[in-house]
Design a protein around this motif. Structure first.
Motif, PDB file in Angstrom:
ATOM      1  N   ARG A 119       0.831  -1.199   0.000  1.00 38.49           N
ATOM      2  CA  ARG A 119       0.000   0.000   0.000  1.00 38.49           C
ATOM      3  C   ARG A 119       0.868   1.253   0.000  1.00 38.49           C
ATOM      4  O   ARG A 119       0.642   2.185  -0.780  1.00 38.49           O
ATOM      5  N   LEU A 120       1.905   1.267   0.836  1.00 39.01           N
ATOM      6  CA  LEU A 120       2.776   2.435   0.910  1.00 39.01           C
ATOM      7  C   LEU A 120       3.582   2.619  -0.374  1.00 39.01           C
ATOM      8  O   LEU A 120       3.810   3.751  -0.815  1.00 39.01           O
ATOM      9  N   GLU A 121       4.008   1.507  -0.994  1.00 39.93           N
ATOM     10  CA  GLU A 121       4.724   1.596  -2.276  1.00 39.93           C
ATOM     11  C   GLU A 121       3.824   2.187  -3.356  1.00 39.93           C
ATOM     12  O   GLU A 121       4.252   3.024  -4.150  1.00 39.93           O
ATOM     13  N   GLY A 122       2.581   1.768  -3.376  1.00 37.40           N
ATOM     14  CA  GLY A 122       1.625   2.292  -4.345  1.00 37.40           C
ATOM     15  C   GLY A 122       1.386   3.778  -4.148  1.00 37.40           C
ATOM     16  O   GLY A 122       1.312   4.552  -5.107  1.00 37.40           O
ATOM     17  N   LYS A 123       1.297   4.192  -2.871  1.00 40.87           N
ATOM     18  CA  LYS A 123       1.096   5.610  -2.573  1.00 40.87           C
ATOM     19  C   LYS A 123       2.308   6.426  -3.017  1.00 40.87           C
ATOM     20  O   LYS A 123       2.159   7.520  -3.587  1.00 40.87           O
ATOM     21  N   ALA A 124       3.514   5.887  -2.785  1.00 38.33           N
ATOM     22  CA  ALA A 124       4.736   6.611  -3.159  1.00 38.33           C
ATOM     23  C   ALA A 124       4.824   6.743  -4.674  1.00 38.33           C
ATOM     24  O   ALA A 124       5.197   7.799  -5.197  1.00 38.33           O
ATOM     25  N   ARG A 126       2.334   6.746  -6.854  1.00 41.87           N
ATOM     26  CA  ARG A 126       1.307   7.697  -7.287  1.00 41.87           C
ATOM     27  C   ARG A 126       1.743   9.127  -6.982  1.00 41.87           C
ATOM     28  O   ARG A 126       1.518  10.037  -7.778  1.00 41.87           O
ATOM     29  N   SER A 127       2.352   9.321  -5.814  1.00 45.04           N
ATOM     30  CA  SER A 127       2.851  10.642  -5.422  1.00 45.04           C
ATOM     31  C   SER A 127       3.897  11.125  -6.416  1.00 45.04           C
ATOM     32  O   SER A 127       3.903  12.290  -6.818  1.00 45.04           O
ATOM     33  N   LYS A 130       2.299  12.309  -9.648  1.00 45.41           N
ATOM     34  CA  LYS A 130       1.652  13.609  -9.489  1.00 45.41           C
ATOM     35  C   LYS A 130       2.677  14.737  -9.387  1.00 45.41           C
ATOM     36  O   LYS A 130       2.436  15.847  -9.859  1.00 45.41           O
TER      37      LYS A 130
END
Length: 141
Positions: A119-124, A126-127, A130
């Motif tokens: 989950r954290l890898e996916g958030k990073a 995506r960040s 952006k």
């Protein structure tokens, strides 16, 4: 005896049937033949049902159950009395089966270490995508 589940069955004398005139199409036959069935089953005072089934049945039945705990089902789908009787009894049995089924309790679990990391890898990721959108490309000539 009408079987509901492997352990629960209700007696025929607990069910009260009255025949009424059906509404809808049917020509002149509809005005002179009482083919619809109104089935009444006193669930609250039934000796055949366990207490847990009675309480679940009150929640499931909704508007089909009166304040006194009597389930009222009207069957007028078919043109014959016998078919409507069978339909009403089948619908009652289906309702009782639904009330007899006891859902398993949900055991709360927490996400594992791997799931948290993904989950954290996916958030990073995506960040990062952006952030790249905001920067202007530079042309060094």
């Amino acid at each position: 005896m009408i079987p509901v589940t492997a352990t629960i069955s209700i007696r025929e004398d607990e069910i009260e049937e009255t025949f009424i005139r059906a509404s809808g199409a049917g020509g002149q036959n509809v005005n002179k033949v009482s083919s619809a069935v109104q089935l009444r089953f006193d669930a609250r005072h039934s000796p055949s049902l366990p207490e847990r089934v009675k309480t679940r049945l009150e929640a499931i039945a909704g508007t089909k159950m009166t304040k006194d705990g009597v389930i009222v089902l009207t069957a007028e789908r078919f043109r014959t009395q016998e078919a409507n009787r069978k339909d009403a009894v089948d619908r009652l049995v289906e309702l009782l089966k639904k009330a007899a089924f006891q859902p398993k309790k949900r055991i709360k679990t927490k996400p594992g270490k791997g799931a948290k990391e993904r989950r954290l890898e996916g958030k990073a990721k995506r960040s990062g995508v952006k952030k790249l959108r905001g920067s202007k490309p530079r042309f060094d000539d």
